[in-house]
Design a protein around this motif. Structure first.
Motif, PDB file in Angstrom:
ATOM      1  N   UNK A   1      75.253  22.687  36.979  1.00  0.00           N
ATOM      2  CA  UNK A   1      75.259  22.985  35.550  1.00  0.00           C
ATOM      3  C   UNK A   1      76.210  24.113  35.183  1.00  0.00           C
ATOM      4  N   UNK A   2      77.139  24.412  36.072  1.00  0.00           N
ATOM      5  CA  UNK A   2      78.053  25.533  35.813  1.00  0.00           C
ATOM      6  C   UNK A   2      79.186  25.149  34.873  1.00  0.00           C
ATOM      7  N   UNK A   3      79.408  23.874  34.716  1.00  0.00           N
ATOM      8  CA  UNK A   3      80.432  23.407  33.782  1.00  0.00           C
ATOM      9  C   UNK A   3      80.090  21.982  33.386  1.00  0.00           C
ATOM     10  N   UNK A   4      80.667  21.573  32.285  1.00  0.00           N
ATOM     11  CA  UNK A   4      80.354  20.273  31.687  1.00  0.00           C
ATOM     12  C   UNK A   4      80.887  19.120  32.530  1.00  0.00           C
ATOM     13  N   UNK A   5      82.104  19.290  33.026  1.00  0.00           N
ATOM     14  CA  UNK A   5      82.698  18.223  33.826  1.00  0.00           C
ATOM     15  C   UNK A   5      83.643  18.823  34.863  1.00  0.00           C
ATOM     16  N   UNK A   6      84.176  17.930  35.689  1.00  0.00           N
ATOM     17  CA  UNK A   6      85.019  18.360  36.802  1.00  0.00           C
ATOM     18  C   UNK A   6      86.233  19.166  36.315  1.00  0.00           C
ATOM     19  N   UNK A   7      86.837  18.691  35.243  1.00  0.00           N
ATOM     20  CA  UNK A   7      88.010  19.379  34.691  1.00  0.00           C
ATOM     21  C   UNK A   7      87.656  20.830  34.327  1.00  0.00           C
ATOM     22  N   UNK A   8      86.502  21.005  33.676  1.00  0.00           N
ATOM     23  CA  UNK A   8      86.086  22.361  33.272  1.00  0.00           C
ATOM     24  C   UNK A   8      85.787  23.231  34.491  1.00  0.00           C
ATOM     25  N   UNK A   9      85.269  22.636  35.556  1.00  0.00           N
ATOM     26  CA  UNK A   9      85.037  23.417  36.782  1.00  0.00           C
ATOM     27  C   UNK A   9      86.358  23.969  37.310  1.00  0.00           C
ATOM     28  N   UNK A  10      87.388  23.116  37.311  1.00  0.00           N
ATOM     29  CA  UNK A  10      88.694  23.600  37.783  1.00  0.00           C
ATOM     30  C   UNK A  10      89.175  24.750  36.908  1.00  0.00           C
ATOM     31  N   UNK A  11      89.044  24.586  35.600  1.00  0.00           N
ATOM     32  CA  UNK A  11      89.532  25.628  34.689  1.00  0.00           C
ATOM     33  C   UNK A  11      88.840  26.960  34.928  1.00  0.00           C
ATOM     34  N   UNK A  12      87.555  26.939  35.281  1.00  0.00           N
ATOM     35  CA  UNK A  12      86.793  28.194  35.391  1.00  0.00           C
ATOM     36  C   UNK A  12      86.642  28.724  36.803  1.00  0.00           C
TER      37      UNK A  12
END
Ligand code: AMP
Ligand code: MN
Ligand code: MN
Ligand code: MN
Length: 285
Positions: free
Chosen positions: A155-166
């Protein structure tokens, strides 16, 4: 070499995609069947640093009448700290230096994954190594994508792309630098195996025009022949620039979705724009 010669510029060729053998979500056979259903006429499976899915994909492609190239996307370290992706196509996948070279590149991934997990631990994300491993279809090929799927699960990010960004992109807490293949060695493996080398998704490296030109010049000097002018992982606005670069450097043009899986990739197999007019496609070499 099993060269396929096809005299049609605008066939639906998809020469860049992934299976569970690296960080894709579908098995090699599932990738082939989905490509066929989507109207792809020539497919290459290009798993990261892995050719272990080619035999299955080739057999599935042959059974359903889909033309197929062997492929692999090789991780290369270039310059200060750039990871360059070189797509190799239409090579002999039994060529020993290529097989051994890729095994060596893969061999570095486990310790890298442990370093990624240690960095994530420092920012309070626990057990990321074990978490990522649960998402890996091939434990020899732990990728940041598998970490990204675990962080989405947390639940740390909405999707895989957002995980990379953060968390996982260069400059973010879970990024670690890593020595991949050198460009000359990757080129030697590809050419020794009778294949063609292509610079993947040129828009993804965030290079200045001058640095991208320097990269392409070095790549060409080492025998590189192709540029991925159409990629599912870059925006359409960039196409004219990459088409110009292909013309300027005399590169053959490639086209690939970089599909990783339904729900995760925005662009499906074969659902990419045609090559711009006036470019020589890689499949006509
Ligand atoms: P690795 O080879 O372990 O460094 O993982 C690289 C893979 O991570 C790429 O092939 C993509 O599948 C994925 N990736 C890298 N950057 C992003 C991004 N910004 N958004 C989504 N996926 C990404
Ligand atoms: Mn990937
Ligand atoms: Mn890539
Ligand atoms: Mn890729």
């Amino acid at each position: 070499m099993n060269a396929v010669s096809i005299d049609v510029a605008q066939i639906n060729a998809d020469l860049h995609c992934h299976s569970t053998i690296s960080d894709g979500l579908l098995t090699p056979s599932e990738v082939v069947h989905r490509a066929k259903a989507n109207g792809v006429e020539l497919l290459a499976l290009t798993d990261h640093d892995e050719i272990g899915g080619l035999a299955e994909a080739r057999a599935a492609a042959s059974a359903c009448g889909l033309r197929f190239f062997n492929g692999v996307e090789i991780s290369v370290s270039w310059g200060e700290d750039l990871t360059l992706h070189v797509v190799a196509l239409d090579f002999d996948d039994t060529y020993v230096p290529l097989v051994n070279g890729l095994a060596r590149v893969r061999g570095g991934r486990d310790s890298r994954a442990q370093r990624i997990a240690a960095e994530l631990e420092r920012v309070g994300i626990h057990d990321a190594y074990e978490g990522a491993l649960r998402y890996a279809g091939n434990p020899a090929l732990l990728s940041r994508s598998h970490f990204a799927r675990y962080l989405v699960e947390l639940g740390l990010a909405r999707d895989v792309k957002a995980v990379f960004d953060h968390w996982l992109a260069k400059g973010k807490p879970g990024y670690v630098s890593h020595p991949w293949a050198t460009l000359p060695e990757a080129m030697d493996w590809i050419h020794g195996a009778g294949g063609i080398a292509i610079v993947a998704h040129p828009g993804r490296y965030r290079l200045s025009r001058a640095d991208l030109r320097a990269l392409l010049a070095e790549f060409r000097a080492l025998g590189g022949r192709g540029l991925e002018v159409i990629s599912g992982s870059q925006s359409g606005d960039e196409t004219p620039e990459f088409a110009d670069l292909a013309r300027e450097f005399g590169f053959l043009a490639s086209r690939g979705s970089d599909f990783h899986g339904p729900g995760e990739s925005h662009v499906d197999l074969g659902r990419i724009p045609p090559l711009p007019d006036g470019l020589e496609p890689v499949w006509r070499r």
